[in-house]
Each structure stands twice: as C-alpha cells, then as structure tokens.
Design a protein around this motif. Structure first.
Motif, PDB file in Angstrom:
ATOM      1  N   THR A  42       0.827  -1.417  -0.115  1.00 40.15           N
ATOM      2  CA  THR A  42      -0.173   0.244  -0.039  1.00 40.15           C
ATOM      3  C   THR A  42       0.776   0.925  -0.159  1.00 40.15           C
ATOM      4  OG1 THR A  42      -0.206  -0.406   2.588  1.00 40.15           O
ATOM      5  CG2 THR A  42      -1.792  -1.157   1.355  1.00 40.15           C
ATOM      6  N   GLN A  43       2.044   1.161  -0.176  1.00 41.56           N
ATOM      7  CA  GLN A  43       3.441   2.298   0.158  1.00 41.56           C
ATOM      8  C   GLN A  43       2.560   3.213   1.134  1.00 41.56           C
ATOM      9  OE1 GLN A  43       3.963   4.135  -3.369  1.00 41.56           O
ATOM     10  NE2 GLN A  43       4.589   2.114  -4.455  1.00 41.56           N
ATOM     11  N   ILE A  44       2.166   2.391   2.537  1.00 39.30           N
ATOM     12  CA  ILE A  44       2.402   3.366   4.168  1.00 39.30           C
ATOM     13  C   ILE A  44       3.049   3.349   4.187  1.00 39.30           C
ATOM     14  CG2 ILE A  44       1.118   4.128   5.513  1.00 39.30           C
ATOM     15  CD1 ILE A  44      -1.730   2.819   4.161  1.00 39.30           C
ATOM     16  N   GLN A  45       4.065   4.584   5.165  1.00 37.26           N
ATOM     17  CA  GLN A  45       5.053   4.059   5.552  1.00 37.26           C
ATOM     18  C   GLN A  45       5.044   4.664   7.059  1.00 37.26           C
ATOM     19  OE1 GLN A  45       7.856   2.497   5.392  1.00 37.26           O
ATOM     20  NE2 GLN A  45       6.182   2.258   3.148  1.00 37.26           N
ATOM     21  N   GLU A  46       3.692   4.176   7.303  1.00 36.32           N
ATOM     22  CA  GLU A  46       3.424   5.207   9.398  1.00 36.32           C
ATOM     23  C   GLU A  46       4.329   3.987  10.291  1.00 36.32           C
ATOM     24  OE1 GLU A  46       2.697   7.273  12.205  1.00 36.32           O
ATOM     25  OE2 GLU A  46       2.121   8.125   9.771  1.00 36.32           O
ATOM     26  N   MET A  47       5.084   4.715  10.923  1.00 37.10           N
ATOM     27  CA  MET A  47       5.632   4.175  12.524  1.00 37.10           C
ATOM     28  C   MET A  47       4.506   3.326  13.467  1.00 37.10           C
ATOM     29  SD  MET A  47       8.988   4.083  10.762  1.00 37.10           S
ATOM     30  CE  MET A  47       9.675   3.310  11.893  1.00 37.10           C
ATOM     31  N   THR A  48       4.343   4.316  13.371  1.00 39.15           N
ATOM     32  CA  THR A  48       3.010   3.368  14.575  1.00 39.15           C
ATOM     33  C   THR A  48       2.598   2.338  13.825  1.00 39.15           C
ATOM     34  OG1 THR A  48       1.362   4.453  13.624  1.00 39.15           O
ATOM     35  CG2 THR A  48       2.799   5.931  15.586  1.00 39.15           C
ATOM     36  N   LEU A  49       2.218   2.299  12.082  1.00 36.27           N
ATOM     37  CA  LEU A  49       1.693   0.644  12.059  1.00 36.27           C
ATOM     38  C   LEU A  49       2.724  -0.499  12.071  1.00 36.27           C
ATOM     39  CD1 LEU A  49      -1.264   0.369  10.694  1.00 36.27           C
ATOM     40  CD2 LEU A  49       0.337   0.368   8.373  1.00 36.27           C
ATOM     41  N   THR A  50       3.527  -0.051  12.656  1.00 36.81           N
ATOM     42  CA  THR A  50       4.838  -1.094  13.095  1.00 36.81           C
ATOM     43  C   THR A  50       4.586  -1.721  13.936  1.00 36.81           C
ATOM     44  OG1 THR A  50       6.357  -0.062  13.062  1.00 36.81           O
ATOM     45  CG2 THR A  50       5.492  -1.338  10.572  1.00 36.81           C
ATOM     46  N   PHE A  51       4.703  -0.784  15.522  1.00 38.21           N
ATOM     47  CA  PHE A  51       5.045  -1.460  16.389  1.00 38.21           C
ATOM     48  C   PHE A  51       3.350  -1.402  17.033  1.00 38.21           C
ATOM     49  CE2 PHE A  51       7.877   1.988  15.538  1.00 38.21           C
ATOM     50  CZ  PHE A  51       8.842   0.963  16.066  1.00 38.21           C
ATOM     51  N   VAL A  52       2.280  -0.806  17.001  1.00 30.99           N
ATOM     52  CA  VAL A  52       1.444  -0.774  17.395  1.00 30.99           C
ATOM     53  C   VAL A  52       0.788  -3.038  17.395  1.00 30.99           C
ATOM     54  CG1 VAL A  52      -1.592  -0.856  17.910  1.00 30.99           C
ATOM     55  CG2 VAL A  52       0.757   0.837  18.085  1.00 30.99           C
ATOM     56  N   PRO A  53       0.826  -3.180  16.196  1.00 33.89           N
ATOM     57  CA  PRO A  53       0.576  -4.750  15.809  1.00 33.89           C
ATOM     58  C   PRO A  53       1.237  -5.654  16.776  1.00 33.89           C
ATOM     59  CG  PRO A  53      -0.394  -2.731  14.085  1.00 33.89           C
ATOM     60  CD  PRO A  53       0.223  -2.532  14.776  1.00 33.89           C
ATOM     61  N   LYS A  54       2.416  -5.397  16.711  1.00 35.06           N
ATOM     62  CA  LYS A  54       3.368  -6.027  17.643  1.00 35.06           C
ATOM     63  C   LYS A  54       2.921  -6.433  18.957  1.00 35.06           C
ATOM     64  CE  LYS A  54       7.208  -5.184  14.462  1.00 35.06           C
ATOM     65  NZ  LYS A  54       9.210  -4.756  14.240  1.00 35.06           N
ATOM     66  N   ILE A  55       2.791  -5.114  19.637  1.00 33.49           N
ATOM     67  CA  ILE A  55       3.205  -4.998  20.888  1.00 33.49           C
ATOM     68  C   ILE A  55       1.455  -5.096  21.293  1.00 33.49           C
ATOM     69  CG2 ILE A  55       2.019  -3.163  22.912  1.00 33.49           C
ATOM     70  CD1 ILE A  55       4.531  -1.495  21.131  1.00 33.49           C
ATOM     71  N   VAL A  56       0.448  -5.599  20.478  1.00 33.12           N
ATOM     72  CA  VAL A  56      -0.103  -5.856  21.008  1.00 33.12           C
ATOM     73  C   VAL A  56      -0.431  -7.628  21.103  1.00 33.12           C
ATOM     74  CG1 VAL A  56      -3.239  -6.020  19.970  1.00 33.12           C
ATOM     75  CG2 VAL A  56      -2.092  -4.286  20.193  1.00 33.12           C
ATOM     76  N   SER A  57       0.025  -7.959  19.453  1.00 33.40           N
ATOM     77  CA  SER A  57       0.045  -9.669  18.949  1.00 33.40           C
ATOM     78  C   SER A  57       1.062 -10.509  20.044  1.00 33.40           C
ATOM     79  CB  SER A  57       0.585  -9.511  18.552  1.00 33.40           C
ATOM     80  OG  SER A  57       1.900  -9.348  17.517  1.00 33.40           O
ATOM     81  N   MET A  58       2.453  -9.541  20.756  1.00 34.33           N
ATOM     82  CA  MET A  58       3.030  -9.996  21.390  1.00 34.33           C
ATOM     83  C   MET A  58       2.338 -10.358  22.601  1.00 34.33           C
ATOM     84  SD  MET A  58       6.955  -8.228  20.366  1.00 34.33           S
ATOM     85  CE  MET A  58       7.561  -9.402  21.520  1.00 34.33           C
ATOM     86  N   PHE A  59       1.308  -9.623  23.906  1.00 35.14           N
ATOM     87  CA  PHE A  59       0.773  -9.172  24.672  1.00 35.14           C
ATOM     88  C   PHE A  59       0.135 -10.554  24.646  1.00 35.14           C
ATOM     89  CE2 PHE A  59      -2.433  -8.032  27.413  1.00 35.14           C
ATOM     90  CZ  PHE A  59      -2.383  -8.490  28.716  1.00 35.14           C
ATOM     91  N   ILE A  60      -0.469 -11.132  23.588  1.00 31.81           N
ATOM     92  CA  ILE A  60      -1.846 -11.991  22.899  1.00 31.81           C
ATOM     93  C   ILE A  60      -0.970 -13.529  23.628  1.00 31.81           C
ATOM     94  CG2 ILE A  60      -3.391 -13.058  21.798  1.00 31.81           C
ATOM     95  CD1 ILE A  60      -4.354  -9.580  21.266  1.00 31.81           C
ATOM     96  N   ALA A  61       0.165 -13.208  22.657  1.00 30.30           N
ATOM     97  CA  ALA A  61       1.169 -14.193  22.901  1.00 30.30           C
ATOM     98  C   ALA A  61       1.192 -14.762  24.554  1.00 30.30           C
ATOM     99  CB  ALA A  61       2.163 -14.074  21.611  1.00 30.30           C
ATOM    100  N   LEU A  62       1.793 -13.430  24.814  1.00 34.01           N
ATOM    101  CA  LEU A  62       1.712 -13.597  26.159  1.00 34.01           C
ATOM    102  C   LEU A  62       1.558 -14.697  27.255  1.00 34.01           C
ATOM    103  CD1 LEU A  62       4.287 -13.701  28.584  1.00 34.01           C
ATOM    104  CD2 LEU A  62       3.582 -10.914  28.706  1.00 34.01           C
ATOM    105  N   LEU A  63      -0.492 -13.812  26.563  1.00 31.14           N
ATOM    106  CA  LEU A  63      -1.308 -14.409  27.595  1.00 31.14           C
ATOM    107  C   LEU A  63      -1.579 -15.804  27.488  1.00 31.14           C
ATOM    108  CD1 LEU A  63      -3.447 -11.516  27.201  1.00 31.14           C
ATOM    109  CD2 LEU A  63      -2.441 -12.073  29.306  1.00 31.14           C
ATOM    110  N   PHE A  64      -1.337 -16.445  26.460  1.00 34.22           N
ATOM    111  CA  PHE A  64      -1.489 -17.562  25.841  1.00 34.22           C
ATOM    112  C   PHE A  64      -0.231 -18.942  26.533  1.00 34.22           C
ATOM    113  CE2 PHE A  64      -4.924 -16.073  22.387  1.00 34.22           C
ATOM    114  CZ  PHE A  64      -5.730 -17.228  23.182  1.00 34.22           C
ATOM    115  N   ALA A  65       1.355 -18.207  26.144  1.00 34.94           N
ATOM    116  CA  ALA A  65       1.397 -18.758  26.635  1.00 34.94           C
ATOM    117  C   ALA A  65       2.240 -18.647  28.077  1.00 34.94           C
ATOM    118  CB  ALA A  65       3.191 -18.782  25.949  1.00 34.94           C
ATOM    119  N   PHE A  66       1.772 -18.159  28.895  1.00 35.54           N
ATOM    120  CA  PHE A  66       1.603 -17.460  30.281  1.00 35.54           C
ATOM    121  C   PHE A  66       1.570 -18.860  31.271  1.00 35.54           C
ATOM    122  CE2 PHE A  66       1.876 -15.924  34.882  1.00 35.54           C
ATOM    123  CZ  PHE A  66       2.346 -15.294  34.707  1.00 35.54           C
TER     124      PHE A  66
END
Length: 89
Positions: A42-66
C-alpha cells in the motif's frame, strides 16, 4: 562447585530464557513481516503502524503462553531448590 558446573548451570539458564522468550519473539516476527508486506503493497510508511500490531500480538501471545512459561519457570526453580544440597558440596 566446579567451573564445569557453573558453566553448565549458566548454559541451562540461558537456554531456558531463550525458550521462554521464543513464543513472543516468533509472533512478533510473523506480525512484523505481515505488516511490512502490507506497508510495501500500500506504500503507507507510518511508523506506528508497525509497532502497535506487534505489541498487541506479543501481549496476546504472552497471555496464551503464560501457563506454559510459569510451568517451565517453576520446574527450573524447584529443581534448583531440590538439588541445592548437591550444589553446595
């Protein structure tokens, strides 16, 4: 305590730490690649677009793996305490 024991114990501790971090790191890697592909398409180069999904998905993975992470940590700690008299010799 021999130097071999200390090195083996340190190796075991590092392996456990890497094993416990693996689920969150893999999820972060997969989500990061997916978001990068979307950004490239899409040629969207927004920096927050990369961090927010990663942080949320890693938190969800932590909840499942805890529960698994806690089981591994408790087993490791229990093993240390049960073998403490053997380590002191």
């Amino acid at each position: 305590m021999t130097p071999e024991f200390v090195i083996g114990f340190a190796k075991q501790s590092i392996e456990l730490a890497l094993t416990l971090a693996l689920p969150m790191l893999l999820v972060g890697l997969v989500v990061g690649i997916f978001v990068s592909v979307i950004q490239a398409a899409t040629q969207i180069q927004e920096m927050t677009l990369t961090f927010v999904p990663k942080i949320v998905s890693m938190f969800i993975a932590l909840l499942f793996a805890f529960p698994w992470i806690m089981e591994k940590m408790i087993d490791f700690t229990r093993n240390i305490f049960l073998n403490l008299p053997n380590y002191i010799k």
